[in-house]
Design an enzyme around this catalytic site. Sequence first.
Site, mmCIF file in Angstrom:
data_model
loop_
_atom_site.group_PDB
_atom_site.id
_atom_site.type_symbol
_atom_site.label_atom_id
_atom_site.label_comp_id
_atom_site.label_asym_id
_atom_site.label_seq_id
_atom_site.Cartn_x
_atom_site.Cartn_y
_atom_site.Cartn_z
ATOM 1 N N SER A 124 0.845 -0.968 -0.153
ATOM 2 C CA SER A 124 0.201 0.084 0.034
ATOM 3 C C SER A 124 0.843 1.381 0.056
ATOM 4 C CB SER A 124 -1.014 -0.050 1.274
ATOM 5 O OG SER A 124 -0.071 0.050 2.658
ATOM 6 N N HIS A 145 -3.010 -3.529 -5.528
ATOM 7 C CA HIS A 145 -3.291 -3.013 -4.095
ATOM 8 C C HIS A 145 -4.850 -3.168 -3.722
ATOM 9 C CE1 HIS A 145 -3.854 0.351 -1.257
ATOM 10 N NE2 HIS A 145 -3.762 -0.934 -0.548
ATOM 11 N N GLU A 157 -6.248 -1.127 -6.874
ATOM 12 C CA GLU A 157 -5.013 -0.186 -7.460
ATOM 13 C C GLU A 157 -4.119 -0.991 -8.230
ATOM 14 O OE1 GLU A 157 -4.909 3.870 -4.885
ATOM 15 O OE2 GLU A 157 -3.885 2.334 -3.861
ATOM 16 N N ASN A 195 -4.353 6.639 -1.082
ATOM 17 C CA ASN A 195 -3.497 7.004 0.249
ATOM 18 C C ASN A 195 -2.850 8.506 0.190
ATOM 19 O OD1 ASN A 195 -3.968 5.225 2.203
ATOM 20 N ND2 ASN A 195 -2.305 3.820 1.133
#
Length: 518
Positions: A124, A145, A157, A195
Amino acid sequence: MCEGLSKSSSVAVIGAGAMGAGIAHVAALAGHRVILFDVKKDAVSNAIRSIETALGKAIVKGKMCEAEAQSAISRIVAVNDISEIKGVGLVVEAVAERLDVKRKIFADVEAIVEDACILATNTSSISITAIGAQMKRPERLIGMHFFNPAPVMALVEVVSGLATSRDIADCVYSTARDWGKVPVHTKSTPGFIVNRVARPYYAEGLRSLSEKVADAASIDALMREAGQFRMGPLELMDLIGHDVNFAVTESVFSAMFADRRFAPSIIQRELVDGGFLGRKTGRGFFDYSEGAERPEPTIEPLASAPENVKLGPKSSSGAKLQERLIDAGLLVSGERTAEPDVIAEIDGVFLMQTDGRTATKRASEIGREVVLVDFAQDYLATKRVGVSRSMQCAEPAYRAIVGALQRCHYEVVPLKDVAGMVVMRTVAMLVNEASDAVDQGVCSAEDVDLAMEKGVNYPIGPLKWADEVGVELFHRVLINLREHYGEERYRASPLLSAHRWGRMPIHSNAKIVSKLSA
């Protein structure tokens, strides 16, 4: 686009923790034979039991039949030696977030699998380029991900490093789609899409708390109800765990070479240092101990109805709030106030939507008492709004505004007169970060919106939000925030600026303008 992995191809999952078990669950349910390996033998047996439990719950809920569940479980094979993954078409690594550990695993895997095997990491935060730097064939390494819990969360992702083959990226994208997921392409940059773009949601919530704009319960309530987010930022950090959230923030901040937009919060560091990590320790911003009462947001007591209400111009950004004032029967005539950006003039006081300036500054500039209302996704639907008053605003004048909003059936949350208030500054910064991600080629406009909707359940993608509300408003908020604070943190994205001055929607045209400005 390349077709996804054939159902006849086996998938190896290395790491049988929560994420590895979830990925194995998804792959097996999609029809693949799954080889599950972990250096801890009991981890694999525990993972299989957790998958069986999850499938059993799905049967009870009527989401699948028992035969389907049994078939999926039968396709998961536990192995005790990593060499037994030989012959698989895809390897997904899901172990600890340590670069040295991941490099060692892929060195071992490369020596076992065939050249056509695709190698994926569920990282991540770690650079795909860095993981693959010592590989013999880094072009077949890709980030895949998943979000936790993998069987439930839709987003994947698909992360390409510098060496990653486009054919590999397309194949993994199609595979994730075949597995019932919503894939998005992203380059391997700090935080990838979610993120990175989500950092302002936490950062602005923490900043609002540090500036004493309101108490924690009120900040969260405004973000949930006016912003229509699933959870407020402070309660969400309590759920995630402050140790985890703070570590991700520090990682992105460091990887971005101390860009102040990603700066960690002293408040959160104090929580981590004190062991107040949120729900898992029983205390974070809120107390989760047995019998503890959850604090309620602060709201203004009932005020008298105003005597005179005049609407502002029809072009006002608060048109839906004007509709609620009309529906509440507060207008005594059809006369309108001509002053730009005024939602309503209530007993001589201007009610205006925040644009990143404080109420005190706006009052000084126009020579009138001013009360600001915070942003709401839908003023017709929300039951709660935040307001702040200028220093020049007398108590009776402020109470008139509060009384008018209460007659519209709003619960009114009093806020300190701080630039951008709570919801507006947060949404503006989310729009800005999404714009930067597209401008810097991290992902497409479509994928950043999809990622935020599916990965963290935002009510709408940030760039769609900009188009719906108006690029010009968010751009103005950021310009005013930067002037107020004098910080690079609030600088407007070049892509957002281009669309503001070009007067074009950003979601549908971002790719075109980004190429032109490259």
